[in-house]
Write a protein that holds these residues in place. Structure first.
Motif, PDB file in Angstrom:
ATOM      1  N   ASP A  71       0.811  -1.220   0.000  1.00 20.20           N
ATOM      2  CA  ASP A  71       0.000   0.000   0.000  1.00 20.20           C
ATOM      3  C   ASP A  71       0.845   1.272   0.000  1.00 20.20           C
ATOM      4  O   ASP A  71       0.316   2.359   0.256  1.00 20.20           O
ATOM      5  N   ALA A 127      -4.514   7.113   0.354  1.00 15.62           N
ATOM      6  CA  ALA A 127      -5.600   6.962   1.324  1.00 15.62           C
ATOM      7  C   ALA A 127      -5.173   6.079   2.485  1.00 15.62           C
ATOM      8  O   ALA A 127      -5.469   6.380   3.653  1.00 15.62           O
ATOM      9  N   ALA A 128      -4.466   4.973   2.187  1.00 15.64           N
ATOM     10  CA  ALA A 128      -4.024   4.064   3.237  1.00 15.64           C
ATOM     11  C   ALA A 128      -3.006   4.744   4.148  1.00 15.64           C
ATOM     12  O   ALA A 128      -3.033   4.573   5.377  1.00 15.64           O
ATOM     13  N   GLU A 163      -2.638   8.057   4.618  1.00 14.33           N
ATOM     14  CA  GLU A 163      -3.319   9.108   5.383  1.00 14.33           C
ATOM     15  C   GLU A 163      -4.127   8.517   6.534  1.00 14.33           C
ATOM     16  O   GLU A 163      -4.205   9.093   7.619  1.00 14.33           O
ATOM     17  N   ARG A 164      -4.713   7.343   6.309  1.00 16.58           N
ATOM     18  CA  ARG A 164      -5.481   6.678   7.357  1.00 16.58           C
ATOM     19  C   ARG A 164      -4.579   6.274   8.517  1.00 16.58           C
ATOM     20  O   ARG A 164      -4.914   6.482   9.687  1.00 16.58           O
ATOM     21  N   ALA A 165      -3.399   5.702   8.192  1.00 13.55           N
ATOM     22  CA  ALA A 165      -2.459   5.306   9.241  1.00 13.55           C
ATOM     23  C   ALA A 165      -1.960   6.515  10.019  1.00 13.55           C
ATOM     24  O   ALA A 165      -1.830   6.480  11.245  1.00 13.55           O
ATOM     25  N   ASP A 219      -3.546   9.332  10.428  1.00 17.49           N
ATOM     26  CA  ASP A 219      -4.649   9.845  11.242  1.00 17.49           C
ATOM     27  C   ASP A 219      -4.829   9.006  12.509  1.00 17.49           C
ATOM     28  O   ASP A 219      -5.053   9.547  13.599  1.00 17.49           O
ATOM     29  N   LEU A 220      -4.701   7.677  12.392  1.00 18.51           N
ATOM     30  CA  LEU A 220      -4.833   6.801  13.558  1.00 18.51           C
ATOM     31  C   LEU A 220      -3.750   7.088  14.592  1.00 18.51           C
ATOM     32  O   LEU A 220      -3.987   6.988  15.800  1.00 18.51           O
ATOM     33  N   ALA A 243      -1.685  13.214  11.501  1.00 19.39           N
ATOM     34  CA  ALA A 243      -2.290  13.929  10.372  1.00 19.39           C
ATOM     35  C   ALA A 243      -1.965  15.416  10.429  1.00 19.39           C
ATOM     36  O   ALA A 243      -1.687  16.050   9.398  1.00 19.39           O
ATOM     37  N   SER A 282       2.599   5.460  13.001  1.00 23.01           N
ATOM     38  CA  SER A 282       1.849   5.387  11.742  1.00 23.01           C
ATOM     39  C   SER A 282       2.335   4.220  10.895  1.00 23.01           C
ATOM     40  O   SER A 282       1.537   3.516  10.257  1.00 23.01           O
ATOM     41  N   HIS A 312      -4.384  -3.020  11.267  1.00 26.09           N
ATOM     42  CA  HIS A 312      -5.810  -3.314  11.132  1.00 26.09           C
ATOM     43  C   HIS A 312      -6.095  -4.530  10.283  1.00 26.09           C
ATOM     44  O   HIS A 312      -7.227  -5.002  10.218  1.00 26.09           O
ATOM     45  N   THR A 352      -6.479   3.976  20.466  1.00 31.60           N
ATOM     46  CA  THR A 352      -6.485   3.471  19.086  1.00 31.60           C
ATOM     47  C   THR A 352      -6.018   2.028  19.031  1.00 31.60           C
ATOM     48  O   THR A 352      -6.592   1.203  18.309  1.00 31.60           O
TER      49      THR A 352
END
Length: 710
Positions: free
Chosen positions: A524, A529-530, A532-534, A536-537, A541, A604, A611, A638
């Protein structure tokens, strides 16, 4: 009888060497006379009977493999390369003969006074034609050799990189293995003319044929010219004048190197190549290279950059080559000038049958013969040393990772629905060279889906235990069961697909934010998107948004692995430059981050795969040491959500049942309270194990440490 006994003994020793592992033969070549210490890696081996036998054993086992490597790449080009090297060995003798004819004709014109230039012009035209043909053949031979050499160099570098990323930490912790890879690397780099033994490439073994051919041609010329007694004094005079100090300084042809990169794209390609090489060779990066399975990604990225680099070098060298320089390179200017210096001597000896051409041919042949003989001796000496580097390369290619299970012992990974079950029985571990155990009699059981906090003072073995749980380090004794199966029966590569981690000494790459995070799950790495998701978690971000180019911003780790130099205390960004694709060049900077910001990037990275449904173990070694209490709580909230199933399907974050086991190391006992189980470590062993309330009721070391912290 004694001679026969010695011969038989030597033959038996050679048979014994043939059956020894190649690693042992190479290691024997490094033994000093006292047998209690080894030569430094890259040191020259003494020229002894013992080492000659070892070199013979290596050649008989490795030379064919190396020749097969060349043959499989370009069969016809290899044959052509050998044939042209033999043919080029005759060039110097033929060159001297051609120039002698011209000088003889010039002498005849001067002595007779009859200046008829027709024959002289014809000889000069023949000489110019010879120079042109010889230069074109040399150019074609060099081009052909470069193609074969670059291809072989690429394949050997690829094999070296492939083997390095396969190796695990226990193997590379062995000093002998590190020395083996060091000498293997010397052999690979010698293909570029970079070796501790001088500018000897493996292809210089083939050039021995050219030197032998040259020696034979000059010897034939000297024999043919000195058969009569009247000419033998010329041979003696030529030998004496050759060994005296030369009247003219050496006029060598300086090879042009094109290391000044005028194209910014080439510079960026070279930087990426070296960065990938550093990732493969650097020990600090090894844990995450192994854990996140970065080997194929590193190998592919390096291969793409390396192919471009080799193509650029070849294209540039051919584009910059001028016909005039090719033509002039075939003219033996020093030989002609040296011959002309003897005109007064020959005119004084006009009564002799000797001619200026004969003298020139004698001197040229003697000089070239002695020069070729000296080169041959030097090349053979260097080749003798390179044989052991060849042995190191071949032995390194046969190495296997230490933690890889033996054939027939391996089992496929066995998954449990609620996470990973861990059970340690009398685990022990010693660091290489240390007599004091880092871990001793470690025992605990952690059920699938439970959370374990490991606490204790510095140096108590917490990080060492984490590395063993992650299958980064190999334990010395005891057992470690994963889902009721001995962990040594799992292939490390397969096991690592089911775990993720944040290391206490996490890696900081001089690369973009996207790459720093994306290496946590390479498939990935190209999906914004993947990533940015990591981010953010992990609460990163905001950091990404504050950077000038977001995920594309290049980060400065404070250490550049391509130059092995650090810049502690440096202020301001480092200029690297960027290419805008329109012919323009704009300065690009690397941005530094604080310790807490870097830690969020590392978290991150771990969340890139945390997940995923196949990941069953999350290990965090002091993941929030640089974060404030609020940020720390958010991270562990988280982690708690990631360890549970959600309503969004497999891998979704939610508040359902536990699907992952979590192990974290912390100095903050307030955080340890969140865990289902707590392990108190002291002096390399677990002294207390249980829930927070159970350990407080025992009123032991944990209770004392907890009360001191609140």
């Amino acid at each position: 009888m004694r001679l026969c006994h010695n011969t038989l003994k030597g033959y038996l020793q050679l048979l014994d060497l043939k059956h020894k592992p190649l690693h042992d033969v190479w290691l024997a070549s490094r033994s000093c006379s006292n047998q209690h210490r080894l030569l430094a890696p890259g040191a020259q081996r003494p020229f002894s009977i013992h080492n000659i036998k070892l070199a013979y054993a290596i050649v008989t086992r490795c030379a064919f493999q190396f020749a097969a490597l060349l043959w499989n790449l370009h069969p016809l080009r290899v044959l052509l390369m050998v044939a042209l090297d033999l043919f080029r060995g005759v060039f110097p003798a033929f060159r001297g003969y051609s120039q002698a004819l011209i000088i003889d004709e010039l002498q005849t014109l001067i002595s007779s006074g009859n200046y008829t230039w027709e024959r002289l012009v014809r000889l000069l035209l023949v000489e110019l034609g010879r120079v042109l043909v010889e230069s074109l053949i040399d150019t074609f031979a060099t081009t052909n050799e470069n193609i074969v050499q670059n291809s072989a160099r690429y394949v050997m570098e690829y094999k070296q990189m492939e083997q390095r990323v396969r190796m695990d930490i226990p193997a590379l912790s062995d000093p002998v293995v590190r020395d083996l890879f060091h000498e293997s690397d010397l052999f690979v780099r010698s293909c570029s003319g970079v070796s501790s033994f001088g500018l000897l490439s493996p292809f210089d073994f083939i050039r021995i044929l050219s030197l032998v051919s040259e020696l034979a041609s000059h010897a034939l010329v000297l024999y043919a010219l000195s058969r009569t007694g009247g000419h033998r004094w010329l041979l003696a005079f030529s030998i004496i004048s050759t060994v005296l100090p030369l009247l003219l300084p050496w006029m060598g042809h300086h090879r042009a190197y094109f290391n000044d990169f005028h194209i910014h794209q080439e510079a960026r390609t070279a930087a990426k190549q070296e960065r990938m090489r550093a990732l493969a060779h650097s020990d600090p990066y090894r844990p995450e290279v192994i854990l996140f399975g970065l080997g194929p990604w590193i190998l592919q990225s390096w291969a793409n950059a390396r192919r471009r680099m080799l193509g650029i070098e070849h294209a540039q060298s051919m584009a910059d080559m001028k016909l005039s320089s090719i033509f002039l390179s075939g003219v033996n200017i020093p030989g002609i000038l040296t011959s002309l210096q003897n005109i007064p001597l020959v005119i004084a000896l006009q009564s002799s049958s000797a001619s200026l051409g004969s003298l020139s041919l004698y001197r040229n042949s003697v000089q070239c013969f002695l020069f070729a003989a000296r080169n041959l001796v030097t090349t053979v000496q260097m080749a003798f040393q390179s044989i052991f580097l060849l042995g190191a390369f071949s032995a390194a290619m046969e190495m296997e990772p230490r933690m890889q299970p033996k054939k027939g012992f391996a089992l496929p990974y066995r998954s449990l629905p609620k996470g990973m079950k861990l059970e340690a029985r009398n685990l022990s571990y010693h660091y290489p060279g240390s007599k004091t155990p880092a871990l001793s009699h470690v025992n605990f059981t952690l059920e699938a889906g439970e959370t374990l906090a490991i606490v204790g003072l510095n140096g108590s073995g917490k990080s060492t235990l984490a590395n063993i749980l992650l299958r980064i380090a190999e334990f010395d004794g005891g057992e470690l069961l994963v889902n009721d199966v001995d962990i040594r029966r799992y292939h490390p590569t397969e096991y690592h697909q089911h775990v993720t981690a944040v290391f206490q000494g996490f890696s900081k790459f001089n690369a973009s934010v996207k790459e720093n995070i994306g290496v946590g799950y390479v498939p990935d790495i190209g999906h914004h998107a993947a990533i940015e998701r990591a981010a953010d978690l992990a609460g990163a971000a905001g950091i990404v948004c504050s950077l000038p180019k977001g995920l594309k911003t290049t980060l400065d780790s404070g250490f550049d692995p391509t130059t092995a130099t650090a810049a502690p205390g440096a202020t301001g960004p480092i200029n690297t430059g960027s290419h805008d694709g329109c012919g323009g060049y704009h300065p690009r900077t690397r941005h530094g981050l604080s310790g807490g910001e870097w830690q969020r990037i590392a978290i991150s990275r771990a969340f890139m795969r945390a997940h995923r449904p196949e990941v069953q173990l999350l290990v965090f070694d002091e993941p929030t040491s640089s974060l404030d209490a609020h940020a720390q709580n958010r991270v562990f909230d988280t982690v708690e959500k990631l360890s549970r199933s959600g309503s969004g399907g497999p891998g979704a974050i939610g508040t359902g049942g536990r699907t992952k086991t979590v192990v974290f190391i912390t100095h903050r006992l307030s955080t340890a309270r969140r865990a289902d189980k707590i392990a108190m470590m002291e002096h390399g062993t677990i002294t207390e194990f249980g829930t927070h309330q159970e350990l407080l009721q025992r009123n032991g070391s944990y209770a004392a440490l907890y009360r001191a912290s609140v």
